[in-house]
Scaffold this motif. Structure first.
Motif, PDB file in Angstrom:
ATOM      1  N   ARG A 184      50.654  25.242  31.876  1.00 23.90           N
ATOM      2  CA  ARG A 184      51.755  24.997  32.711  1.00 23.90           C
ATOM      3  C   ARG A 184      52.239  26.244  33.328  1.00 23.90           C
ATOM      4  NH1 ARG A 184      53.611  20.065  30.945  1.00 23.90           N
ATOM      5  NH2 ARG A 184      55.212  20.166  32.553  1.00 23.90           N
ATOM      6  N   LEU A 185      52.023  27.480  32.922  1.00 24.58           N
ATOM      7  CA  LEU A 185      52.432  28.465  33.695  1.00 24.58           C
ATOM      8  C   LEU A 185      51.784  28.689  34.926  1.00 24.58           C
ATOM      9  CD1 LEU A 185      53.674  31.053  30.719  1.00 24.58           C
ATOM     10  CD2 LEU A 185      55.363  29.970  32.433  1.00 24.58           C
ATOM     11  N   SER A 186      50.413  28.658  34.485  1.00 25.00           N
ATOM     12  CA  SER A 186      49.521  29.071  35.505  1.00 25.00           C
ATOM     13  C   SER A 186      49.281  27.920  36.787  1.00 25.00           C
ATOM     14  CB  SER A 186      48.027  29.513  35.148  1.00 25.00           C
ATOM     15  OG  SER A 186      47.716  28.336  34.542  1.00 25.00           O
ATOM     16  N   GLY A 187      49.818  26.433  36.109  1.00 28.96           N
ATOM     17  CA  GLY A 187      49.705  25.459  37.205  1.00 28.96           C
ATOM     18  C   GLY A 187      51.065  25.282  38.003  1.00 28.96           C
ATOM     19  N   ILE A 188      51.942  26.354  37.863  1.00 26.43           N
ATOM     20  CA  ILE A 188      53.054  26.035  38.660  1.00 26.43           C
ATOM     21  C   ILE A 188      52.991  26.466  40.120  1.00 26.43           C
ATOM     22  CG2 ILE A 188      55.170  27.584  38.999  1.00 26.43           C
ATOM     23  CD1 ILE A 188      55.540  27.796  36.019  1.00 26.43           C
ATOM     24  N   ASP A 189      53.554  25.706  41.058  1.00 20.53           N
ATOM     25  CA  ASP A 189      53.671  25.833  42.317  1.00 20.53           C
ATOM     26  C   ASP A 189      54.477  26.972  42.699  1.00 20.53           C
ATOM     27  OD1 ASP A 189      53.253  26.024  45.048  1.00 20.53           O
ATOM     28  OD2 ASP A 189      54.392  24.190  45.490  1.00 20.53           O
ATOM     29  N   LEU A 190      53.662  28.255  42.968  1.00 23.31           N
ATOM     30  CA  LEU A 190      54.931  29.247  43.248  1.00 23.31           C
ATOM     31  C   LEU A 190      55.706  29.110  44.205  1.00 23.31           C
ATOM     32  CD1 LEU A 190      52.376  32.067  42.172  1.00 23.31           C
ATOM     33  CD2 LEU A 190      54.332  31.377  40.888  1.00 23.31           C
ATOM     34  N   GLY A 191      55.358  28.627  45.332  1.00 26.81           N
ATOM     35  CA  GLY A 191      55.908  28.320  46.753  1.00 26.81           C
ATOM     36  C   GLY A 191      55.529  29.601  47.533  1.00 26.81           C
ATOM     37  N   PHE A 192      54.474  30.184  47.001  1.00 30.55           N
ATOM     38  CA  PHE A 192      54.020  31.470  47.749  1.00 30.55           C
ATOM     39  C   PHE A 192      52.383  31.458  47.300  1.00 30.55           C
ATOM     40  CE2 PHE A 192      56.175  33.707  44.589  1.00 30.55           C
ATOM     41  CZ  PHE A 192      54.972  34.413  44.039  1.00 30.55           C
ATOM     42  N   ASP A 193      51.657  32.381  48.148  1.00 28.43           N
ATOM     43  CA  ASP A 193      50.240  32.457  47.862  1.00 28.43           C
ATOM     44  C   ASP A 193      49.841  33.711  47.240  1.00 28.43           C
ATOM     45  OD1 ASP A 193      47.438  32.455  47.814  1.00 28.43           O
ATOM     46  OD2 ASP A 193      47.236  32.296  49.834  1.00 28.43           O
ATOM     47  N   SER A 194      49.695  33.666  45.915  1.00 28.63           N
ATOM     48  CA  SER A 194      49.472  35.146  45.346  1.00 28.63           C
ATOM     49  C   SER A 194      47.959  35.760  45.515  1.00 28.63           C
ATOM     50  CB  SER A 194      50.048  35.100  44.021  1.00 28.63           C
ATOM     51  OG  SER A 194      49.154  34.332  43.128  1.00 28.63           O
ATOM     52  N   GLY A 195      47.394  35.005  45.896  1.00 26.25           N
ATOM     53  CA  GLY A 195      45.877  35.573  46.012  1.00 26.25           C
ATOM     54  C   GLY A 195      45.507  36.610  47.155  1.00 26.25           C
ATOM     55  N   HIS A 196      44.991  37.736  46.897  1.00 22.96           N
ATOM     56  CA  HIS A 196      44.474  38.824  47.606  1.00 22.96           C
ATOM     57  C   HIS A 196      45.840  39.326  48.556  1.00 22.96           C
ATOM     58  CE1 HIS A 196      40.627  37.110  46.733  1.00 22.96           C
ATOM     59  NE2 HIS A 196      41.125  35.958  47.338  1.00 22.96           N
ATOM     60  N   VAL A 197      47.019  39.635  47.576  1.00 26.69           N
ATOM     61  CA  VAL A 197      47.959  40.391  48.228  1.00 26.69           C
ATOM     62  C   VAL A 197      48.282  41.722  47.350  1.00 26.69           C
ATOM     63  CG1 VAL A 197      50.485  40.441  48.791  1.00 26.69           C
ATOM     64  CG2 VAL A 197      48.917  38.464  48.909  1.00 26.69           C
ATOM     65  N   VAL A 198      48.053  42.948  48.165  1.00 24.47           N
ATOM     66  CA  VAL A 198      48.333  44.192  47.475  1.00 24.47           C
ATOM     67  C   VAL A 198      49.770  44.422  47.641  1.00 24.47           C
ATOM     68  CG1 VAL A 198      47.746  46.621  47.562  1.00 24.47           C
ATOM     69  CG2 VAL A 198      46.025  44.847  47.944  1.00 24.47           C
ATOM     70  N   LEU A 199      50.290  44.933  46.363  1.00 22.44           N
ATOM     71  CA  LEU A 199      51.930  45.280  46.353  1.00 22.44           C
ATOM     72  C   LEU A 199      51.711  46.898  46.289  1.00 22.44           C
ATOM     73  CD1 LEU A 199      53.682  42.647  44.324  1.00 22.44           C
ATOM     74  CD2 LEU A 199      53.349  42.711  46.969  1.00 22.44           C
ATOM     75  N   LEU A 200      52.482  47.397  46.915  1.00 19.72           N
ATOM     76  CA  LEU A 200      52.780  48.885  46.611  1.00 19.72           C
ATOM     77  C   LEU A 200      54.265  49.238  46.230  1.00 19.72           C
ATOM     78  CD1 LEU A 200      50.749  50.717  49.436  1.00 19.72           C
ATOM     79  CD2 LEU A 200      50.194  50.239  47.068  1.00 19.72           C
ATOM     80  N   GLU A 201      54.538  49.823  45.200  1.00 16.47           N
ATOM     81  CA  GLU A 201      55.941  50.187  44.816  1.00 16.47           C
ATOM     82  C   GLU A 201      56.276  51.359  45.490  1.00 16.47           C
ATOM     83  OE1 GLU A 201      58.913  50.764  41.236  1.00 16.47           O
ATOM     84  OE2 GLU A 201      56.998  50.330  40.592  1.00 16.47           O
ATOM     85  N   ILE A 202      57.161  51.286  46.442  1.00 17.36           N
ATOM     86  CA  ILE A 202      57.573  52.309  47.089  1.00 17.36           C
ATOM     87  C   ILE A 202      59.020  52.968  46.739  1.00 17.36           C
ATOM     88  CG2 ILE A 202      57.771  53.038  49.512  1.00 17.36           C
ATOM     89  CD1 ILE A 202      55.108  52.299  49.004  1.00 17.36           C
ATOM     90  N   ALA A 203      59.092  54.207  47.104  1.00 16.63           N
ATOM     91  CA  ALA A 203      60.509  54.698  47.031  1.00 16.63           C
ATOM     92  C   ALA A 203      60.661  55.601  48.340  1.00 16.63           C
ATOM     93  CB  ALA A 203      60.875  55.612  45.837  1.00 16.63           C
ATOM     94  N   ASP A 204      61.511  55.277  49.031  1.00 16.41           N
ATOM     95  CA  ASP A 204      61.870  55.972  50.229  1.00 16.41           C
ATOM     96  C   ASP A 204      62.851  57.388  49.949  1.00 16.41           C
ATOM     97  OD1 ASP A 204      62.518  57.191  52.622  1.00 16.41           O
ATOM     98  OD2 ASP A 204      63.255  55.438  53.458  1.00 16.41           O
ATOM     99  N   GLU A 205      62.201  58.465  49.739  1.00 20.14           N
ATOM    100  CA  GLU A 205      62.915  59.300  49.181  1.00 20.14           C
ATOM    101  C   GLU A 205      63.455  60.437  50.120  1.00 20.14           C
ATOM    102  OE1 GLU A 205      63.845  59.807  46.042  1.00 20.14           O
ATOM    103  OE2 GLU A 205      62.292  59.013  44.822  1.00 20.14           O
ATOM    104  N   THR A 206      63.380  60.013  51.499  1.00 19.76           N
ATOM    105  CA  THR A 206      64.008  60.893  52.699  1.00 19.76           C
ATOM    106  C   THR A 206      65.231  61.496  52.135  1.00 19.76           C
ATOM    107  OG1 THR A 206      62.793  59.210  54.095  1.00 19.76           O
ATOM    108  CG2 THR A 206      64.330  60.861  55.059  1.00 19.76           C
TER     109      THR A 206
END
Lengths: 108, 904
Positions: free
Chosen positions: B534-556
């Motif tokens: 059920r969890l993997s069959g959920i329609d997320l409303g977005f497309d999670s395939g082939h998206v790289v996420l970088l967690e960033i902090a702007d420490e300027t």
């Protein structure tokens, strides 16, 4: 001839060693027989488990030595703890005997 | 007493020497006696005989001597163990199956317990850790926050604790060592009393003390580094002490090194740097009733004070303080009433409870499941032992007839079981040592490295207890049964067919117990399987395939670090320029299809709500999630447009302010009216009177959790128009380019600014998957456990039926000779199996329902008592029974009546 009462053998062994000094198993057996003057049915072998028991409790100690007939034999000697125990047991024994004889006299 | 025991124990190991000594003594004695008789005139032979007579029975005496001397139980135990090992070597198949199943069972139990021990139970490396407590502020018995002013007054006025500290984690603290670019260090901001309260001694220099809490703002604050940081950065050089680090706008001097043995106050997180919380925090923040709060507060009980007493005192104080406080600002929707608050005082010997809160329940479930598997394995071995024992009826009867006591036979059979159990225990623990790191990594991922899951006394004691229980099941049950006195007829030949009915009944009971427990495990696996599906069959409303996420902090440096503070338009404009540049360069990386920057990423556990006001009706203030995103964000994460448009490059800093909302917000605010063109005002500090115009509507999606049942209202604003520090870079890439792109993206960001620091990289699919990792893990493990348990139960049933067939070969022969159909013989055994299956289901279904109930917190989209799952589990059970009955049943039908009748 009678069986040796329970606990009496230990006391006899202690008393013998206290009186005569270190003795081997045969010597102890002979001495007890002599004192009993034939009133005791003692298989001489039975003293060995008794000797073991006393040694485990630390009341006697043993070492190898030579008998009068030049045979290697294990000699047993009473320890200090053994002397204390002898005093306690002897006292207990005489009180028991005294009590038993009073009891038996009254009953008869 | 001890003395006697000791001399006896010694005797066990000096048996040979002591026997020789006694032999010699006896010989001397006999010689002396014989010599005496000879002196009295007896012949040599007569003398010897007389001596023997007078001495009494030599053998009996020796036996009595031996019994007194050693510990007979121990000596026969050794004998039995040797005998058992020989017997097992003769029955290799039995030994292999038994050993393997017990090894796996004990290894599983030990592994899960090791992980639990490392994550939850292992005590902190401090002094008298039993006195440590965790203070948990609660509101209506739910976790609550303790703000700094409350903490300080509480600490001042309480009398139950000898010391108390607060700790706040900074997994990414930006630190500049002199002459180096900034880097991240895992830091703990703690009260100065931290090390004193836990009871840690420095590896070098000194640790923090209470006086480090109050130093003047212009002197450097004190910092303690971990031994590993000392090794890595300073090569254990003593000159490290005194070095100055720069943190944001403050200098801190290293005063000492905490020992490597001290892994911090919270399992799963080993700090490299400890800083005095008060000194590095701004006064304004510390004094605020809304800014600095702690979820980590610990203390040490005064001698003689119990946790209950401390809890009573602290709760009273906490309520008093709350009653005196000025009313809280309206951002906290419902300020607490004092009576709602309490201060729970919990055992703190293992530090803060974060991992226990997250994983405690799942680990307990796992431990329960592996313990069941072990129980099933033990029952299985007991059963095989019984089946084997039935073939040994004659051996046992012979030994009984030769004078062995029942107790002795029982002990010997029990020893056989114990030998298997102990062997299984030893190999199980060895296997557990290999498996533990694997399971730790599966459960805790990146945090596994910070957990010490090595063997310790607790783990070994648990493994020992598991082994002992196994030994009891495996050894004692069959021993009781098999040593039961039987008629002496068991001895007579031809009695092989006489059935020890008791054994069969017991075996049946054990098989039923096994299958009932299996049903429980299989049902649990089924429920978790459906949850995962059920969890993997959920329609997320977005497309999670082939998206790289970088967690960033702007420490300027410069500007504000905090979202709630007001920044100048100049700061924002500079930042906007940098972000535009970053976006351009990221889009140019080969393999990137679409690049975007956002305030925070999807499924990043940021759950920030902002009040959004309808400018037409100022009283209409309702909350919504808000995110700031660059133009190609929706395309990058694959959210679907419903109406209107998304952002473009022209929605710049000076352009008219626009927004995109989700369907939920459109419905909530505008009902059936068209939201496009309508205006709303997000209530941010400094921007209160700048309404935005809605230009587009996006389809609803899940933003933070797969388990969200209703989608909350959500609003997106162009990053270029409200330039807060970004936390996330999202890149849609060509399949397979993920790793290369994430590497290059980090370089690109560095080239834009050394202060755009990458904290971590992942893919959107992983980010989403992580939120269901516990469920998937439990599912995979329960599947493995359930499958293994079924296999064991099948082996058990097969063993029992095979034994039955062997017992009844003659009967079958007679039936066949009298004209029975072979199919009816086969049916006979299938019926037996089926009867067992039905009995198992009757017992197992309530167990399975209970299991479902205790799993309810992990289930999603399936009821704890889902009938279909339960039916499925019963089906699997029936199928297993069928398969396990097949071989023996077919073998029964192949019995040749002539051979069967002749053989008896």
């Amino acid at each position: 001839m009678d069986e040796v009462p329970y606990g009496a053998l230990d006391l006899m062994v202690l008393k013998t060693l206290d009186g005569l000094g270190p003795l081997h198993g045969y010597g102890i057996a002979r001495r007890i027989e002599q004192v009993a003057e034939g009133s005791l049915a003692l298989n001489q072998g039975t003293i060995y488990p008794a000797l073991l028991r006393l040694e485990q409790k630390g009341w006697i100690a043993s070492e190898w030595g030579m008998s009068e007939n030049n045979r290697r034999a294990r000699f047993y000697a009473i320890t200090r703890a053994g002397k204390k125990q002898l005093a306690v047991e002897a006292d207990l024994w005489s009180r028991t005997v005294a009590m038993m004889s009073r009891l038996l006299e009254e009953q008869s | 007493m001890m003395r006697v025991l000791w001399s006896r124990l010694r005797a066990v190991f000096r048996r040979g020497a002591l026997d020789a000594r006694l032999d010699e003594e006896v010989q001397t004695h006999l010689d002396e006696l014989a010599a005496e008789y000879m002196r009295r005139g007896a012949t040599r032979d007569e003398a010897r005989r007389a001596a023997r007579r007078e001495f009494g029975g030599v053998t009996q005496m020796k036996e009595a001597h031996r019994d007194r001397r050693g510990i007979p139980l121990l000596e026969t135990l050794g004998q039995d163990a040797r005998y058992a090992a020989r017997a097992l070597r003769r029955h290799r198949w039995f030994a292999a199956v038994a050993l393997l199943s017990l090894t796996l069972g004990i290894a599983g139990t030990t592994t899960v317990f090791s992980v639990m021990n490392g994550a939850i139970l292992r005590p902190l490396a401090g002094r008298d850790v039993g006195e440590l407590v965790v203070l948990e502020p609660q509101r209506n018995h739910e976790r609550y926050l303790l703000f700094n002013p409350e903490f300080e007054v509480l600490r001042e006025r309480q009398r139950s604790l000898s010391g108390m500290f607060a700790a706040a984690e900074q997994p990414f603290l930006k630190v500049e060592f002199p002459g180096e670019p900034p880097s991240y260090v895992r830091a703990s901001l703690v009260s100065g009393s931290y090390f004193d309260v836990i009871g840690v001694r420095p590896a070098a220099g000194r640790l923090l003390t209470g006086s480090d809490d109050s130093v003047s703002p212009d002197t450097p604050c004190a910092a303690v580094i971990s031994e590993s940081l000392w090794n890595r950065r300073f090569a254990r050089d003593a000159s490290a002490i005194g070095r100055v680090l720069r943190l944001r706008d403050k200098d801190c001097a290293i005063v000492g090194v905490a020992p490597a043995a001290f892994a911090g106050h919270q399992p799963g997180s080993i700090p490299e740097l400890w800083l005095p919380l008060r000194t590095v925090s701004e006064r304004r923040v510390l004094d605020s009733q809304t800014l600095a709060f702690y979820s980590g507060v610990m203390g040490r009980l005064n001698p003689g004070v119990t946790r209950d007493q401390a809890q009573a005192e602290l709760t009273t104080l906490y309520r008093e303080i709350q009653a005196l406080e000025p009313p809280l600002p309206p951002t906290i929707r419902q300020p607490p009433k004092p009576s709602e608050l309490s201060m729970r005082v919990a055992d703190g010997s293992a530090g803060l409870h974060n991992l226990r809160r997250q994983y405690g329940e799942a680990l307990t479930m796992m431990l329960g499941a592996v313990a069941l598997v072990l129980l099933i394995a033990a029952i299985n071995v007991a059963n095989l032992q019984l089946a084997r024992g039935a073939n040994r009826v004659r051996e046992i009867a012979t030994r009984l007839a030769l004078g062995a006591s029942r107790w002795r036979i029982m002990r010997q059979l029990a020893t056989e079981g114990a030998v298997i159990a102990v062997a299984g225990g030893a190999s199980g623990v060895s296997l557990a040592v290999l498996l533990t790191p694997v399971l730790t990594a599966m459960v805790f991922g990146a945090r596994a490295a910070a957990l010490d899951v090595s063997l310790d006394v607790r783990v070994l004691a648990t493994a020992g207890a598991a082994t002992m229980l196994t030994a009891i099941v495996v050894g004692v049950i069959p021993a009781l049964r098999l040593s039961a006195p039987r008629s002496s007829r068991s001895l007579s030949l031809g009695d092989r067919s006489r059935d020890p009915v008791g054994s069969q009944r017991l075996m049946g009971t054990l098989v039923v117990a096994q299958f009932a427990l299996c049903l429980l495990l299989v049902t649990a696996a089924g429920l978790l399987a459906r949850t995962s599906l059920r969890l993997s069959g959920i329609d997320l409303g977005f497309d999670s395939g082939h998206v790289v996420l970088l967690e960033i902090a702007d420490e300027t440096p410069g500007g504000s670090q905090s979202f709630s503070a007001i920044e100048t338009p100049e700061t924002k404009a500079t930042r906007a320029t940098a972000y535009r540049l970053a976006e351009e360069r990221l889009s140019a990386i080969p393999g990137v299809q679409s690049a975007s920057l956002s305030w925070y990423g999807l499924f990043s556990a940021n759950d920030l709500w902002t009040t959004v006001v309808d400018p037409g009706r100022p009283s209409d203030r309702r909350e919504a999630h808000v995110n700031f995103v660059s133009p190609r964000y929706f395309e990058t994460v694959g959210m679907r447009m419903s109406r209107g448009r998304t952002f473009t490059g022209t929605d710049g800093f000076e352009a008219p302010r626009v927004a995109v909302v989700n369907q939920a917000l459109a419905r909530q605010r505008f009902g059936t009216r068209d939201p496009i063109g309508a205006q709303l005002t997000p209530d941010f500090p400094g921007e209160e009177d700048r309404p935005v115009t809605i230009v587009g509507v996006i389809e609803d999606a899940r933003y933070n959790s797969l388990r969200e049942t209703t989608t909350g209202p959500m609003m997106w604003l162009p990053l270029q128009q409200a330039v807060y520090r970004i936390n996330s870079v999202d890149l849609r890439v060509l399949p397979g380019a993920e790793a290369a792109v994430s590497r290059q993206a980090a370089e690109v960001l560095r080239s834009v600014s050394p202060y755009l620091m990458v904290r971590g990289s992942t893919t959107l699919a992983d980010q989403v998957g992580r939120t269901a990792s516990r469920e998937r893990l439990l599912f995979r493990l329960s599947l493995a456990f359930g499958g293994f348990a079924l296999l064991l139960a099948a082996i058990g049933l097969h063993g029992m039926l095979a034994y039955k067939v062997a017992r009844r070969t003659r009967e079958i022969g007679v039936r066949l000779a009298l004209g029975a159909q072979r199919s009816s013989v086969v049916g006979m055994f299938f019926r037996d199996g089926l009867a067992l299956a039905v009995a198992s289901a009757v017992i197992g279904v309530p167990l399975a329902l209970a299991a479902g109930w205790s799993l309810r917190a992990f289930l999603f989209g399936v009821a704890p008592r889902d009938p279909a799952t339960l039916a499925g589990a019963c089906g699997v059970l029936a199928l297993t029974v069928l398969v396990a009955s097949c071989v023996p049943a077919v073998r029964a039908s192949r019995v040749d009546p002539v051979v069967a009748l002749r053989s008896e």
